[in-house]
Design an enzyme around this catalytic site. Structure first.
Site, PDB file in Angstrom:
ATOM      1  N   ASN A   6     -30.094  28.118 -25.817  1.00  0.00           N
ATOM      2  CA  ASN A   6     -30.935  27.554 -24.947  1.00  0.00           C
ATOM      3  C   ASN A   6     -31.182  28.427 -23.627  1.00  0.00           C
ATOM      4  O   ASN A   6     -30.306  28.756 -23.101  1.00  0.00           O
ATOM      5  CB  ASN A   6     -30.293  26.306 -24.605  1.00  0.00           C
ATOM      6  CG  ASN A   6     -31.168  25.397 -23.571  1.00  0.00           C
ATOM      7  OD1 ASN A   6     -32.384  25.939 -23.160  1.00  0.00           O
ATOM      8  ND2 ASN A   6     -30.715  24.433 -22.928  1.00  0.00           N
ATOM      9  N   LYS A  60     -33.395  28.239 -21.414  1.00  0.00           N
ATOM     10  CA  LYS A  60     -33.743  27.517 -20.165  1.00  0.00           C
ATOM     11  C   LYS A  60     -34.970  28.284 -19.559  1.00  0.00           C
ATOM     12  O   LYS A  60     -35.887  28.772 -20.375  1.00  0.00           O
ATOM     13  CB  LYS A  60     -32.473  27.329 -19.283  1.00  0.00           C
ATOM     14  CG  LYS A  60     -31.296  26.710 -20.050  1.00  0.00           C
ATOM     15  CD  LYS A  60     -30.272  26.321 -19.009  1.00  0.00           C
ATOM     16  CE  LYS A  60     -29.319  25.772 -19.962  1.00  0.00           C
ATOM     17  NZ  LYS A  60     -28.153  25.146 -18.889  1.00  0.00           N
ATOM     18  N   HIS A  70     -31.778  17.046 -22.955  1.00  0.00           N
ATOM     19  CA  HIS A  70     -30.899  18.047 -22.218  1.00  0.00           C
ATOM     20  C   HIS A  70     -30.645  17.342 -21.094  1.00  0.00           C
ATOM     21  O   HIS A  70     -31.386  16.754 -20.365  1.00  0.00           O
ATOM     22  CB  HIS A  70     -31.423  19.143 -22.290  1.00  0.00           C
ATOM     23  CG  HIS A  70     -30.384  20.149 -21.789  1.00  0.00           C
ATOM     24  ND1 HIS A  70     -29.969  20.262 -20.312  1.00  0.00           N
ATOM     25  CD2 HIS A  70     -29.692  21.307 -22.470  1.00  0.00           C
ATOM     26  CE1 HIS A  70     -28.940  21.132 -20.228  1.00  0.00           C
ATOM     27  NE2 HIS A  70     -28.853  21.702 -21.216  1.00  0.00           N
ATOM     28  N   GLU A 107     -30.180  18.225 -18.115  1.00  0.00           N
ATOM     29  CA  GLU A 107     -31.204  18.972 -17.238  1.00  0.00           C
ATOM     30  C   GLU A 107     -32.435  18.055 -17.093  1.00  0.00           C
ATOM     31  O   GLU A 107     -32.969  17.901 -16.131  1.00  0.00           O
ATOM     32  CB  GLU A 107     -31.416  20.479 -17.235  1.00  0.00           C
ATOM     33  CG  GLU A 107     -30.297  21.272 -16.660  1.00  0.00           C
ATOM     34  CD  GLU A 107     -29.728  22.551 -17.356  1.00  0.00           C
ATOM     35  OE1 GLU A 107     -30.911  23.108 -17.920  1.00  0.00           O
ATOM     36  OE2 GLU A 107     -28.756  22.985 -17.323  1.00  0.00           O
ATOM     37  N   GLU A 122     -22.768  17.601 -24.776  1.00  0.00           N
ATOM     38  CA  GLU A 122     -22.710  18.473 -23.822  1.00  0.00           C
ATOM     39  C   GLU A 122     -22.296  17.970 -22.430  1.00  0.00           C
ATOM     40  O   GLU A 122     -22.846  17.232 -21.728  1.00  0.00           O
ATOM     41  CB  GLU A 122     -24.039  19.198 -23.415  1.00  0.00           C
ATOM     42  CG  GLU A 122     -24.415  20.094 -24.555  1.00  0.00           C
ATOM     43  CD  GLU A 122     -25.680  21.097 -24.169  1.00  0.00           C
ATOM     44  OE1 GLU A 122     -25.317  22.137 -24.351  1.00  0.00           O
ATOM     45  OE2 GLU A 122     -26.705  20.876 -23.349  1.00  0.00           O
ATOM     46  N   GLY A 130     -23.031  25.418 -17.587  1.00  0.00           N
ATOM     47  CA  GLY A 130     -23.261  26.293 -16.609  1.00  0.00           C
ATOM     48  C   GLY A 130     -22.194  26.620 -15.543  1.00  0.00           C
ATOM     49  O   GLY A 130     -22.523  27.225 -14.412  1.00  0.00           O
ATOM     50  N   SER A 135     -20.710  25.903 -21.296  1.00  0.00           N
ATOM     51  CA  SER A 135     -19.853  27.372 -20.966  1.00  0.00           C
ATOM     52  C   SER A 135     -19.201  27.911 -22.190  1.00  0.00           C
ATOM     53  O   SER A 135     -18.139  28.380 -22.107  1.00  0.00           O
ATOM     54  CB  SER A 135     -18.718  26.902 -20.055  1.00  0.00           C
ATOM     55  OG  SER A 135     -19.448  26.613 -18.634  1.00  0.00           O
TER      56      SER A 135
HETATM   57  P1  PGA Z   1     -24.142  26.989 -20.627  1.00  0.00           P
HETATM   58  O1  PGA Z   1     -25.316  25.817 -20.710  1.00  0.00           O
HETATM   59  O2  PGA Z   1     -23.571  27.453 -21.936  1.00  0.00           O
HETATM   60  O3  PGA Z   1     -24.753  28.022 -19.668  1.00  0.00           O
HETATM   61  O4  PGA Z   1     -23.003  26.159 -19.985  1.00  0.00           O
HETATM   62  C1  PGA Z   1     -25.536  25.230 -22.076  1.00  0.00           C
HETATM   63  C2  PGA Z   1     -26.423  24.048 -22.114  1.00  0.00           C
HETATM   64  O5  PGA Z   1     -27.067  23.646 -21.271  1.00  0.00           O
HETATM   65  O6  PGA Z   1     -27.064  23.865 -23.227  1.00  0.00           O
END
Ligand code: PGA
Length: 267
Positions: free
Chosen positions: A17, A19, A105, A107, A184, A190, A230
């Site tokens: 992803n 982003k 997601h 976000e 997730e 993140g 992460s």
């Molecule tokens: P990350 O993000 O691996 O940077 O924690 C995962 C995601 O948001 O899909």
């Protein structure tokens, strides 16, 4: 479907992803480096670039003459077209070369107030467009601390996924093998705080049990459950060693071809 390295029948998926990162040249280079490093016998590899990067990435993947990497959109609108400034539709994603799409997601849920009802409509829109959706679910830090993780996951399935499966999904021959969920936990995205294999496996077991309650054991057994939050080359192996975990949705580490390929090799 190829056999899972751990002996099951669910083929692993590793999804990147991206982003809101990268410009076209960087995206082209990264996609080409990933496509050049994957092994067709390994997991399914998916890339989720930002909308303006779909065309350059499609070009790079085509140029690589490999079909082992597929592309998806990070979001879609429930309508196929219309007056929705700034949104993207399922048919537009397909037109740009996507076969997958992320839905829900955290976000999007947090920063765009996307609720489960809207996500059910987006799942249906994805299905109508011929896109395979990855529905993201997961609890926040305060929900975990309050002991609410399973309740939150149940709500996300009951209000987001099941209404769609019981409606259009049911009468349009949706193949459950194409259903993919990503667990997730919001506190792990993140933040560098990865869920332990026990935490992730426990959540995945719970999700699969709920799917089995609703869809039956055989269907639930075919659904792939990815972990995200992460994931890095140094924690991927111990997570994927758990039979409950069928692959990863990777954010930060997917922006670096070496790291992303190292994660893919673990699977
Ligand atoms: P990350 O993000 O691996 O940077 O924690 C995962 C995601 O948001 O899909």
């Amino acid at each position: 479907m190829s056999r899972h390295p751990r002996g099951g029948t669910r083929r692993a998926i590793v999804a990147g992803n991206w982003k809101m990162h990268l410009l076209a040249d960087e995206a082209r280079d990264l996609a080409a480096a990933v496509a050049g490093g994957v092994d067709a016998a390994g997991p399914e590899v998916l890339l989720f670039p930002g909308h303006t990067l779909l065309a350059p990435v499609a070009e790079a993947l085509e140029g690589s003459h490999r079909r082992s990497v597929e592309m998806g959109g990070q979001d879609l609108h429930p309508d196929a077209q219309g007056a929705h400034t700034g949104d993207v539709s399922g048919p537009q994603l397909v037109d740009a070369g996507c076969s997958w799409v992320l839905v829900g997601h955290s976000e999007r849920r947090q920063h765009h107030n996307e609720g489960d009802g809207l996500l059910a409509a987006k799942l249906e829109a994805a299905h109508r467009a011929g896109l395979a959706p990855i529905l993201c679910v997961g609890e926040s830090e305060s929900e975990r601390e309050g002991g609410l993780t399973k309740e939150i996951l149940d709500t996300q399935l009951e209000a987001g996924l099941f209404p769609w499966l019981d409606g259009a999904g049911a009468d349009s021959a949706m193949d459950p093998a194409h259903l993919v969920l990503a667990y997730e936990p919001v506190w792990a995205i993140g933040t560098g705080k990865v869920a332990t294999p026990d935490i992730a496996a426990d959540a995945h077991r719970h999700l699969r049990q709920r799917l089995a309650d609703h869809l039956g054991d055989d269907v639930a057994a075919a659904v792939r459950l990815l972990y995200g939050g992460s994931v890095k080359p140094d924690n991927a192996a111990e997570l994927i060693a758990r039979e409950e975990i069928d692959g990863f949705l990777v954010g930060g580490a997917s922006l670096d071809a070496e790291k992303f390929l190292a994660i893919i090799r673990c699977c």
